[in-house]
Design a protein around this motif. Sequence first.
Motif, mmCIF file in Angstrom:
data_model
loop_
_atom_site.group_PDB
_atom_site.id
_atom_site.type_symbol
_atom_site.label_atom_id
_atom_site.label_comp_id
_atom_site.label_asym_id
_atom_site.label_seq_id
_atom_site.Cartn_x
_atom_site.Cartn_y
_atom_site.Cartn_z
ATOM 1 N N PRO A 34 11.390 3.946 17.950
ATOM 2 C CA PRO A 34 11.456 3.022 17.046
ATOM 3 C C PRO A 34 11.109 3.474 15.257
ATOM 4 C CG PRO A 34 9.826 2.215 18.802
ATOM 5 C CD PRO A 34 10.250 3.758 19.146
ATOM 6 N N ILE A 35 10.356 4.513 15.367
ATOM 7 C CA ILE A 35 10.075 5.461 14.066
ATOM 8 C C ILE A 35 11.128 5.862 13.455
ATOM 9 C CG2 ILE A 35 8.796 7.374 13.151
ATOM 10 C CD1 ILE A 35 6.551 6.600 14.767
ATOM 11 N N LEU A 36 11.937 6.674 14.451
ATOM 12 C CA LEU A 36 13.231 7.226 14.027
ATOM 13 C C LEU A 36 14.280 6.065 13.647
ATOM 14 C CD1 LEU A 36 13.903 9.959 16.872
ATOM 15 C CD2 LEU A 36 13.473 10.287 14.313
ATOM 16 N N LYS A 37 14.339 5.116 14.544
ATOM 17 C CA LYS A 37 15.251 4.008 13.695
ATOM 18 C C LYS A 37 14.831 3.296 12.476
ATOM 19 C CE LYS A 37 17.247 -0.558 15.534
ATOM 20 N NZ LYS A 37 17.278 -1.472 16.598
ATOM 21 N N TYR A 38 13.505 3.036 12.335
ATOM 22 C CA TYR A 38 13.234 2.615 10.944
ATOM 23 C C TYR A 38 13.438 3.711 9.961
ATOM 24 C CZ TYR A 38 10.456 1.347 7.176
ATOM 25 O OH TYR A 38 9.971 0.977 5.830
ATOM 26 N N LEU A 39 13.143 4.905 10.166
ATOM 27 C CA LEU A 39 13.495 5.924 9.108
ATOM 28 C C LEU A 39 14.850 6.147 8.908
ATOM 29 C CD1 LEU A 39 10.892 8.408 10.133
ATOM 30 C CD2 LEU A 39 10.619 7.115 7.900
ATOM 31 N N SER A 40 15.735 6.025 9.769
ATOM 32 C CA SER A 40 17.217 6.445 9.586
ATOM 33 C C SER A 40 17.885 4.987 9.229
ATOM 34 C CB SER A 40 17.735 6.759 10.737
ATOM 35 O OG SER A 40 17.728 5.868 12.001
ATOM 36 N N THR A 41 17.380 3.864 9.308
ATOM 37 C CA THR A 41 17.931 2.849 8.885
ATOM 38 C C THR A 41 17.519 2.528 7.291
ATOM 39 O OG1 THR A 41 17.708 1.587 10.817
ATOM 40 C CG2 THR A 41 17.788 0.059 8.890
ATOM 41 N N ARG B 290 0.989 -1.128 0.071
ATOM 42 C CA ARG B 290 -0.013 0.132 -0.117
ATOM 43 C C ARG B 290 0.715 1.365 0.025
ATOM 44 N NH1 ARG B 290 -2.688 2.567 4.866
ATOM 45 N NH2 ARG B 290 -2.119 0.691 5.913
ATOM 46 N N THR B 291 1.841 1.147 0.649
ATOM 47 C CA THR B 291 2.746 2.509 0.844
ATOM 48 C C THR B 291 4.173 2.572 0.024
ATOM 49 O OG1 THR B 291 3.864 1.573 2.766
ATOM 50 C CG2 THR B 291 1.961 2.827 3.053
ATOM 51 N N GLY B 292 4.565 1.460 -0.153
ATOM 52 C CA GLY B 292 5.846 1.253 -0.867
ATOM 53 C C GLY B 292 6.878 1.554 0.107
ATOM 54 N N PHE B 293 6.691 1.302 1.544
ATOM 55 C CA PHE B 293 7.764 1.315 2.413
ATOM 56 C C PHE B 293 8.458 0.140 2.571
ATOM 57 C CE2 PHE B 293 5.327 4.412 5.259
ATOM 58 C CZ PHE B 293 6.051 5.437 4.770
ATOM 59 N N VAL B 294 9.717 0.095 2.814
ATOM 60 C CA VAL B 294 10.449 -1.088 2.916
ATOM 61 C C VAL B 294 10.266 -1.877 4.242
ATOM 62 C CG1 VAL B 294 12.919 -1.987 3.203
ATOM 63 C CG2 VAL B 294 12.666 -0.091 1.905
ATOM 64 N N GLU B 295 9.844 -3.186 3.895
ATOM 65 C CA GLU B 295 9.730 -4.179 5.311
ATOM 66 C C GLU B 295 10.978 -4.253 6.227
ATOM 67 O OE1 GLU B 295 8.381 -8.487 6.300
ATOM 68 O OE2 GLU B 295 9.453 -8.204 4.559
ATOM 69 N N GLY B 296 10.318 -3.734 7.494
ATOM 70 C CA GLY B 296 11.496 -3.669 8.650
ATOM 71 C C GLY B 296 10.680 -3.551 9.943
ATOM 72 N N GLU B 297 11.363 -3.635 10.949
ATOM 73 C CA GLU B 297 11.114 -3.325 12.221
ATOM 74 C C GLU B 297 10.742 -2.096 12.423
ATOM 75 O OE1 GLU B 297 12.362 -3.791 17.005
ATOM 76 O OE2 GLU B 297 13.394 -4.949 15.390
ATOM 77 N N GLY B 298 9.354 -1.965 12.878
ATOM 78 C CA GLY B 298 8.890 -0.371 12.931
ATOM 79 C C GLY B 298 7.991 0.113 11.928
ATOM 80 N N LEU B 299 7.920 -0.873 10.857
ATOM 81 C CA LEU B 299 7.070 -0.237 9.576
ATOM 82 C C LEU B 299 5.543 0.191 9.898
ATOM 83 C CD1 LEU B 299 6.607 -0.481 6.467
ATOM 84 C CD2 LEU B 299 6.035 -2.955 6.780
ATOM 85 N N MET B 300 4.946 -0.542 10.563
ATOM 86 C CA MET B 300 3.525 -0.395 10.938
ATOM 87 C C MET B 300 3.320 0.964 11.701
ATOM 88 S SD MET B 300 1.990 -2.218 8.905
ATOM 89 C CE MET B 300 0.571 -1.538 9.198
ATOM 90 N N LEU B 301 4.339 1.128 12.444
ATOM 91 C CA LEU B 301 4.480 2.538 13.354
ATOM 92 C C LEU B 301 4.455 3.689 12.215
ATOM 93 C CD1 LEU B 301 6.594 1.643 16.525
ATOM 94 C CD2 LEU B 301 4.087 2.214 16.371
ATOM 95 N N VAL B 302 5.430 3.470 11.463
ATOM 96 C CA VAL B 302 5.679 4.415 10.420
ATOM 97 C C VAL B 302 4.251 4.593 9.689
ATOM 98 C CG1 VAL B 302 6.906 5.236 8.519
ATOM 99 C CG2 VAL B 302 8.082 4.298 10.429
ATOM 100 N N VAL B 303 3.776 3.528 9.229
ATOM 101 C CA VAL B 303 2.617 3.556 8.256
ATOM 102 C C VAL B 303 1.438 4.501 9.217
ATOM 103 C CG1 VAL B 303 0.552 2.273 7.501
ATOM 104 C CG2 VAL B 303 3.093 1.490 7.027
ATOM 105 N N GLN B 304 1.158 3.886 10.460
ATOM 106 C CA GLN B 304 0.123 4.589 11.112
ATOM 107 C C GLN B 304 0.456 6.028 11.612
ATOM 108 O OE1 GLN B 304 0.324 1.622 14.525
ATOM 109 N NE2 GLN B 304 -0.852 0.177 13.228
ATOM 110 N N ASN B 305 1.566 6.265 11.942
ATOM 111 C CA ASN B 305 1.859 7.796 12.267
ATOM 112 C C ASN B 305 2.103 8.709 11.186
ATOM 113 O OD1 ASN B 305 1.632 7.730 15.610
ATOM 114 N ND2 ASN B 305 2.782 5.818 15.023
ATOM 115 N N CYS B 306 2.537 8.152 10.124
ATOM 116 C CA CYS B 306 3.123 9.253 8.916
ATOM 117 C C CYS B 306 1.912 9.387 7.887
ATOM 118 C CB CYS B 306 4.658 8.665 8.409
ATOM 119 S SG CYS B 306 5.758 8.599 9.583
#
Length: 160
Positions: A130-137, A73-89
């Motif tokens: 976790p959001i920052l870790k996902y985004l910066s990774t 749905r979003t095109g985000f890379v799979e990884g730890e924190g993905l759903m937090l980023v989807v839900q909050n961003c």
Amino acid sequence: MGVEEKFKQSVKGIHSLLAILLIGFISVLTILFFTVKDLASPTTNTPVISPDYVEVLGNEEDLDKIENGIHVRTGFVEGEGLMLVVQNCTSCHSAKLVTQNRMSKEKWLATIRWMQETQNLWDLGVNEEPILKYLSTYYAPNQIGRRANLENVEWYHLNE
């Protein structure tokens, strides 16, 4: 009743009508303000699902499907924190706004602070790290240039 009396009564009627309209307008604005404010601050971690996504992908279960390491749905890379980023961003803006940017953890944090100060982003609380870790990774600055250097190439000379 004279013309002056009729005029005064008309003016009183117009004033009464304007007062009623003003009160109604203020009431509608107040209701809208609190409704929009409630919509802007999430109360649960359940993502808002647009009917358009359901129509395109078939059903709600497919909305968070991962294919080839990418959240469909979003095109985000799979990884730890993905759903937090989807839900909050993606409750406020397109996922493309995230995926087109590449920033360090410090720059992502500065961007989050800017959104909190100017765009009414809510306090992320325990989800912030976790959001920052996902985004910066997965969306860190790209150190690779346009292409890798050519190596072990047999060059030839063109004759004039």
